[in-house]
Design a protein around this motif. Structure first.
Motif, PDB file in Angstrom:
ATOM      1  N   SER A 548       0.811  -1.220   0.000  1.00  0.00           N
ATOM      2  CA  SER A 548       0.000   0.000   0.000  1.00  0.00           C
ATOM      3  C   SER A 548       0.843   1.267   0.000  1.00  0.00           C
ATOM      4  O   SER A 548       0.315   2.353   0.165  1.00  0.00           O
ATOM      5  CB  SER A 548      -0.928   0.003   1.220  1.00  0.00           C
ATOM      6  OG  SER A 548      -0.168   0.051   2.421  1.00  0.00           O
ATOM      7  N   LYS A 550       3.243   4.264  -1.606  1.00  0.00           N
ATOM      8  CA  LYS A 550       3.267   5.022  -2.868  1.00  0.00           C
ATOM      9  C   LYS A 550       4.571   5.806  -2.917  1.00  0.00           C
ATOM     10  O   LYS A 550       5.056   6.279  -1.871  1.00  0.00           O
ATOM     11  CB  LYS A 550       2.083   5.982  -2.938  1.00  0.00           C
ATOM     12  CG  LYS A 550       0.710   5.301  -2.804  1.00  0.00           C
ATOM     13  CD  LYS A 550       0.041   5.070  -4.136  1.00  0.00           C
ATOM     14  CE  LYS A 550      -1.395   4.593  -3.935  1.00  0.00           C
ATOM     15  NZ  LYS A 550      -2.158   4.575  -5.178  1.00  0.00           N
ATOM     16  N   SER A 600      -1.307  -2.447  -5.990  1.00  0.00           N
ATOM     17  CA  SER A 600      -1.770  -3.265  -4.870  1.00  0.00           C
ATOM     18  C   SER A 600      -2.040  -4.680  -5.387  1.00  0.00           C
ATOM     19  O   SER A 600      -1.812  -4.975  -6.559  1.00  0.00           O
ATOM     20  CB  SER A 600      -3.056  -2.656  -4.285  1.00  0.00           C
ATOM     21  OG  SER A 600      -3.529  -3.455  -3.215  1.00  0.00           O
ATOM     22  N   ASN A 603      -7.871  -3.861  -6.454  1.00  0.00           N
ATOM     23  CA  ASN A 603      -8.130  -2.660  -7.242  1.00  0.00           C
ATOM     24  C   ASN A 603      -9.045  -1.726  -6.478  1.00  0.00           C
ATOM     25  O   ASN A 603      -9.888  -2.164  -5.700  1.00  0.00           O
ATOM     26  CB  ASN A 603      -8.848  -3.026  -8.566  1.00  0.00           C
ATOM     27  CG  ASN A 603      -7.885  -3.581  -9.599  1.00  0.00           C
ATOM     28  OD1 ASN A 603      -6.704  -3.270  -9.578  1.00  0.00           O
ATOM     29  ND2 ASN A 603      -8.404  -4.393 -10.492  1.00  0.00           N
ATOM     30  N   PHE A 604      -8.881  -0.441  -6.740  1.00  0.00           N
ATOM     31  CA  PHE A 604      -9.741   0.553  -6.099  1.00  0.00           C
ATOM     32  C   PHE A 604     -10.428   1.395  -7.159  1.00  0.00           C
ATOM     33  O   PHE A 604      -9.809   1.781  -8.149  1.00  0.00           O
ATOM     34  CB  PHE A 604      -8.907   1.451  -5.182  1.00  0.00           C
ATOM     35  CG  PHE A 604      -8.239   0.695  -4.074  1.00  0.00           C
ATOM     36  CD1 PHE A 604      -8.948   0.353  -2.927  1.00  0.00           C
ATOM     37  CD2 PHE A 604      -6.917   0.270  -4.184  1.00  0.00           C
ATOM     38  CE1 PHE A 604      -8.337  -0.377  -1.902  1.00  0.00           C
ATOM     39  CE2 PHE A 604      -6.306  -0.450  -3.177  1.00  0.00           C
ATOM     40  CZ  PHE A 604      -7.015  -0.785  -2.038  1.00  0.00           C
ATOM     41  N   TYR A 606     -12.784   4.912  -7.798  1.00  0.00           N
ATOM     42  CA  TYR A 606     -13.047   6.228  -7.222  1.00  0.00           C
ATOM     43  C   TYR A 606     -14.367   6.740  -7.772  1.00  0.00           C
ATOM     44  O   TYR A 606     -14.634   6.627  -8.974  1.00  0.00           O
ATOM     45  CB  TYR A 606     -11.939   7.220  -7.638  1.00  0.00           C
ATOM     46  CG  TYR A 606     -10.594   7.015  -6.969  1.00  0.00           C
ATOM     47  CD1 TYR A 606      -9.888   5.813  -7.095  1.00  0.00           C
ATOM     48  CD2 TYR A 606     -10.003   8.054  -6.254  1.00  0.00           C
ATOM     49  CE1 TYR A 606      -8.651   5.661  -6.494  1.00  0.00           C
ATOM     50  CE2 TYR A 606      -8.760   7.908  -5.669  1.00  0.00           C
ATOM     51  CZ  TYR A 606      -8.085   6.706  -5.787  1.00  0.00           C
ATOM     52  OH  TYR A 606      -6.848   6.557  -5.194  1.00  0.00           O
ATOM     53  N   ILE A 645     -14.075   5.827  -2.155  1.00  0.00           N
ATOM     54  CA  ILE A 645     -13.102   4.858  -2.657  1.00  0.00           C
ATOM     55  C   ILE A 645     -13.667   3.465  -2.365  1.00  0.00           C
ATOM     56  O   ILE A 645     -14.076   3.187  -1.235  1.00  0.00           O
ATOM     57  CB  ILE A 645     -11.732   5.002  -1.954  1.00  0.00           C
ATOM     58  CG1 ILE A 645     -11.310   6.475  -1.841  1.00  0.00           C
ATOM     59  CG2 ILE A 645     -10.670   4.158  -2.641  1.00  0.00           C
ATOM     60  CD1 ILE A 645     -11.057   7.186  -3.131  1.00  0.00           C
ATOM     61  N   ASN A 647     -13.039  -0.749  -2.699  1.00  0.00           N
ATOM     62  CA  ASN A 647     -12.151  -1.869  -3.013  1.00  0.00           C
ATOM     63  C   ASN A 647     -12.913  -2.808  -3.930  1.00  0.00           C
ATOM     64  O   ASN A 647     -13.791  -3.542  -3.499  1.00  0.00           O
ATOM     65  CB  ASN A 647     -11.734  -2.575  -1.719  1.00  0.00           C
ATOM     66  CG  ASN A 647     -10.771  -3.728  -1.978  1.00  0.00           C
ATOM     67  OD1 ASN A 647     -10.641  -4.206  -3.113  1.00  0.00           O
ATOM     68  ND2 ASN A 647     -10.105  -4.191  -0.932  1.00  0.00           N
ATOM     69  N   GLU A 655      -5.678   1.996   0.222  1.00  0.00           N
ATOM     70  CA  GLU A 655      -5.406   2.916  -0.884  1.00  0.00           C
ATOM     71  C   GLU A 655      -5.054   4.293  -0.338  1.00  0.00           C
ATOM     72  O   GLU A 655      -5.698   4.781   0.597  1.00  0.00           O
ATOM     73  CB  GLU A 655      -6.642   3.014  -1.794  1.00  0.00           C
ATOM     74  CG  GLU A 655      -6.553   4.062  -2.900  1.00  0.00           C
ATOM     75  CD  GLU A 655      -5.553   3.734  -4.021  1.00  0.00           C
ATOM     76  OE1 GLU A 655      -4.588   2.980  -3.775  1.00  0.00           O
ATOM     77  OE2 GLU A 655      -5.757   4.240  -5.133  1.00  0.00           O
ATOM     78  N   ALA A 657      -5.431   7.749  -1.435  1.00  0.00           N
ATOM     79  CA  ALA A 657      -6.066   8.655  -2.389  1.00  0.00           C
ATOM     80  C   ALA A 657      -5.402  10.015  -2.255  1.00  0.00           C
ATOM     81  O   ALA A 657      -5.135  10.475  -1.143  1.00  0.00           O
ATOM     82  CB  ALA A 657      -7.558   8.759  -2.095  1.00  0.00           C
ATOM     83  N   LYS A 680      -5.502   7.799   3.572  1.00  0.00           N
ATOM     84  CA  LYS A 680      -5.245   6.357   3.397  1.00  0.00           C
ATOM     85  C   LYS A 680      -6.409   5.584   3.983  1.00  0.00           C
ATOM     86  O   LYS A 680      -6.745   5.751   5.158  1.00  0.00           O
ATOM     87  CB  LYS A 680      -3.931   5.961   4.081  1.00  0.00           C
ATOM     88  CG  LYS A 680      -3.529   4.526   3.763  1.00  0.00           C
ATOM     89  CD  LYS A 680      -2.067   4.250   4.059  1.00  0.00           C
ATOM     90  CE  LYS A 680      -1.641   2.908   3.466  1.00  0.00           C
ATOM     91  NZ  LYS A 680      -0.200   2.659   3.596  1.00  0.00           N
ATOM     92  N   ALA A 723      -5.055   8.192  -7.882  1.00  0.00           N
ATOM     93  CA  ALA A 723      -4.221   7.174  -7.256  1.00  0.00           C
ATOM     94  C   ALA A 723      -2.738   7.505  -7.339  1.00  0.00           C
ATOM     95  O   ALA A 723      -1.909   6.785  -6.780  1.00  0.00           O
ATOM     96  CB  ALA A 723      -4.502   5.831  -7.917  1.00  0.00           C
TER      97      ALA A 723
END
Ligand SMILES: *[C@@H]1O[C@H](CO)[C@@H](O)[C@H](O)[C@H]1NC(C)=O
Ligand SMILES: *[C@@H]1O[C@H](CO)[C@@H](O)[C@H](O)[C@H]1NC(C)=O
Ligand SMILES: *[C@@H]1O[C@H](CO)[C@@H](O)[C@H](O)[C@H]1NC(C)=O
Ligand SMILES: *[C@@H]1O[C@H](CO)[C@@H](O)[C@H](O)[C@H]1NC(C)=O
Length: 736
Positions: A548, A550, A600, A603-604, A606, A645, A647, A655, A657, A680, A723
């Protein structure tokens, strides 16, 4: 008085998650009342002190003359102890019963304000347990404009907004545990080469919007102390820059703590005192012969070159910081070797794990599923065979890498190397694990062929310039993997079609060769995991936790693409605001992996962007009274953006964002988009959460050089929630 100050600070430690359960940066309470109380206690103490006491409290005892890296003598007349100042930003330097916390860069990569806060609390608790009064961190300088900069890993990545949030969380965490934090290195200390001779010539707007920004967060978080840096600013030493110390820090930001010099960064007696330096460290040069304050400062005060009021102000600031964090009662005696680790390794493991950034995962090679045969390759797969603390200040790249080198390094209490953790996991799964613990390509093919997957661990290291490692004098010589990492990966991938590359690195590495190698299925950017290196890796490789993290910097296709580099001589900062993604976006250069990127195992999606503005959101300058951090209204929330958001994949994950703003066209030329919010969210499969971004007035402002104010420009702001810095999922606008 001191109890009052403590209570104010305790109130600052609030629950971190909002009612929807997501982790968002939280507005800090104003510290004005706490500082007022601390200064009033300090003023009463100063009134009892002799001039010699005041000289003593501002002058270190000299290099190597006390139990800590910096010390000032006890002032018996006011019950003030021998003060202990100790490196550094990731733990207690030279501690043997202490935790090697993750470096700042790894903490930032989690984008998890709760973990960052907890890291600060634990750092503070260990420092206090060792009787350390001032722990020398956190770091917002360097910010990291030069990708090869040797000490970038000590800070929180190259975006000032993210670095500012991380500074505030860390400082509030540390100080809630009772230790004084020190925001360093102030300012524009962006490289090791010639750091103590070069001048950083930064224009006023760039100074405010990039380099000063995270220090404003530090001051807003009531940081007790700041450390001026080695470099010059416009030709004046940072530790005697009236503009930087008296001007920006103390007047504009309303900083009420004290400024100490970096070690031996003071150059004059009178100039430094009058520019705003409050404490000289370590009190002498490294030979012990030159002492610029002490008797010299006494003479300067007696001859009115430095006013008595200035000396009183120095002493009062130092005492106020001590009262502010409650060190005037019940503080432990100095014992750097105290055993104070408690359960703090849990925070190390969580940050090491959640700071891992998954860059590539073709064909779902990860997570691993009980492979029958697994191969592990690389000298960094095992702990340093000469001993985990065998290199002075971690100044070597031998064995598992967990931090860079220099004064910002600590001893490891232990090292769980990749091999240690993988071996344990392989045993419980019945997996046959083969190890090739060298970076030599010779014999590697036979070690990896036939395995279900081959994991290659490669590294890139850097540190402080007083140690040269493999030809790198602090700053890295280039952005390539060390130890012929490209060739090693090629050799492994030629023999195993399921090659997983794990990178332990202080900062960006050019990955083009590796990504172009057939057989490389996954790239796991594991950063700097400190003592929990292997455990964190296994957590992610086996999907115990979905990755998770970034990126907190851009990974370019070519080193030249950054447009900034370590320079010889002075640095005019001619790139201005266009650093890292601000530059790639502006110059329309395609990075390999952009700032904010990370994959990840799920998948996320939005949806449902909402924007709300407060009536207080008006165009024009912030005009509020100065509180710690600047004008009070600069810190007011003036707009709120939310997004849903979801999942939408098959496993639990988290995630980050991110919200990026584009200033209206009425503003002077600015980067195309700038990070101004993140949240997060940990979500089970199918679950949704609300990411809430509270935009403060400063988040919508630019620094207007003409009026010397932060100004909200009139017009339409572009809002992108996504993302990464280039993976916008939702677009909206704010009209002012
Ligand atoms: C350095 O000089 C630039 C250009 O004149 C000015 O904008 C800036 O404020 C100066 N900074 C400092 C710290 O003196
Ligand atoms: C920096 O600016 C100064 C003054 O304008 C100039 O003399 C110098 O050549 C510049 N340095 C670089 C490296 O561009
Ligand atoms: C959209 O978000 C707002 C604010 O969080 C919420 O009140 C609303 O119910 C959401 N709408 C949908 C369709 O999810
Ligand atoms: C994520 O979405 C992509 C594209 O829709 C899909 O190919 C992939 O299988 C999904 N991954 C997971 C882990 O659900």
């Amino acid at each position: 008085m001191a109890l009052h100050a403590l209570a104010m600070l305790a109130a600052a430690v609030l629950a971190r998650a909002d009612e929807t359960g997501n982790k968002v940066p939280r507005a800090a309470p104003s510290g004005t009342a706490a500082w007022d109380a601390a200064h009033s206690s300090a003023a009463a103490a100063v009134a009892k002190m002799s001039q010699q006491d005041k000289i003593n409290i501002v002058t270190g005892v000299g290099w190597n003359k006390g139990p800590c890296v910096g010390n000032t003598p006890a002032i018996g007349s006011v019950g003030y102890p021998e003060l202990c100042l100790q490196d550094g930003p990731l733990g207690v330097r030279y501690g043997t019963g202490t935790t090697a916390f993750t470096p700042g860069i790894q903490a930032a990569s989690t984008w998890d304000v709760e973990l960052i806060r907890q890291r600060g609390e634990y750092l503070g608790a260990e420092a206090k347990g060792c009787g350390v009064h001032v722990l020398l961190g956190p770091v917002a300088g360097p910010l990291g404009k030069n990708p090869t900069g040797g000490r970038n890993w000590e800070g929180f990545g190259v975006d000032p907004y993210l670095a500012g949030i991380a500074m505030a969380e860390t400082i509030e965490g540390m100080q809630s545990s009772g230790v004084q934090a020190c925001a360093k290195h102030y300012i524009a200390n962006e490289q090791e080469l010639n750091r103590d001779t070069m001048s950083s010539n930064v224009d006023d707007r760039t100074m405010h919007e990039l380099y000063l920004w995270p220090f404003a967060d530090a001051v807003h978080a009531n940081v007790a102390s700041a450390m001026c840096s080695y470099n010059k600013l416009n030709g004046s030493w940072a530790c005697e820059s009236d503009r930087a110390l008296n001007g920006l820090l103390k007047t504009e930001l309303g900083f009420r703590g004290y400024v100490m010099s970096d070690w031996d960064a003071q150059h004059t007696t009178v100039g430094s005192a009058n520019a705003g330096l409050d404490m000289t460290m370590p009190g002498s040069d490294y030979s012990g012969k030159t002492v610029l304050w002490g008797p010299q400062l006494n003479n300067a005060v007696n001859s009115n070159q430095v006013s008595k009021a200035r000396l009183d102000d120095m002493a009062q600031r130092i005492l106020a910081a001590w009262y502010l964090v409650g060190q005037n009662a019940g503080y432990p005696a100095i014992n750097i070797k105290a055993s104070v680790q408690g359960n703090h390794k849990e925070n190390v493991r969580a940050i090491a794990r959640d700071g891992i950034v998954l860059l590539k995962n073709d064909g779902g090679v990860l997570p691993l599923k009980k492979p029958a045969k697994l191969a592990l390759v690389g000298s960094a797969a095992v702990a340093n065979p000469n001993g985990i603390n065998s290199c002075n200040d971690q100044g070597c790249d031998q064995g598992a890498l967990g931090m860079g080198w220099g004064s910002g390094a600590v001893y490891y209490p232990y090292m769980v190397a990749p091999y240690d953790a993988l071996k344990a996991r392989a045993q419980s799964d019945g997996t046959t694990l083969t190890l090739h613990n060298s970076d030599s390509t010779s014999g590697v093919a036979s070690a990896v062929s036939g395995a279900d997957a081959a994991i290659v661990v490669i590294t890139a290291d850097s540190g402080e310039g007083y140690i040269t490692v493999e030809g790198n004098a602090g700053d890295r010589q280039n952005l390539d993997p060390w130890h012929n990492g490209n060739a090693l990966v090629q050799a492994v991938a030629a023999a195993n079609p399921n090659t997983i590359v794990v990178v332990h690195s202080v900062g960006p590495v050019i990955l083009e060769t590796i990504l172009a190698t057939a057989g490389v299925k996954a790239v796991v950017w594991a950063g700097l995991p400190s003592q929990e290196n292997g455990n964190a890796l296994v957590d992610v490789l086996y999907g115990l936790t979905a990755p998770s993290g970034k990126l907190v910097y851009t990974i370019a296709k070519r080193a030249e693409d950054y447009g900034t580099a370590v320079v010889r001589g002075d640095d005019n900062y001619s790139e201005g605001l266009f650093v890292d993604y601000r530059h790639f976006d502006n110059a329309k250069i395609e990075p390999r992996f952009e700032f904010g990127f990370g994959l990840s195992y799920t998948n996320f999606t939005y949806s449902n962007l909402t924007t709300t503005t407060a009536p207080t959101l008006t165009a024009g300058p912030a005009t509020g009274a100065t509180i710690p951090g600047g004008p009070a209204d600069l810190w007011d929330t003036v707009a709120t953006v939310t997004a849903t958001i979801t999942n939408s994949g098959g496993v639990a994950g988290a995630e980050v964002a991110q919200l990026y703003l584009t200033l209206p066209s009425s503003a002077p030329a600015a980067p195309p988009r700038q990070l101004r919010g993140f949240a997060k969210l940990a979500l089970q499969p199918g679950a949704s959460g609300t990411a809430t971004f509270n935009l403060r007035r400063r988040d919508l402002s630019y620094w207007d050089v003409g009026s010397q104010r932060w100004v909200v420009p009139a017009g339409t702001f572009g809002v992108v929630v996504g993302a990464s810095s280039r993976d916008g999922r939702l677009e909206g606008s704010l009209v002012v």
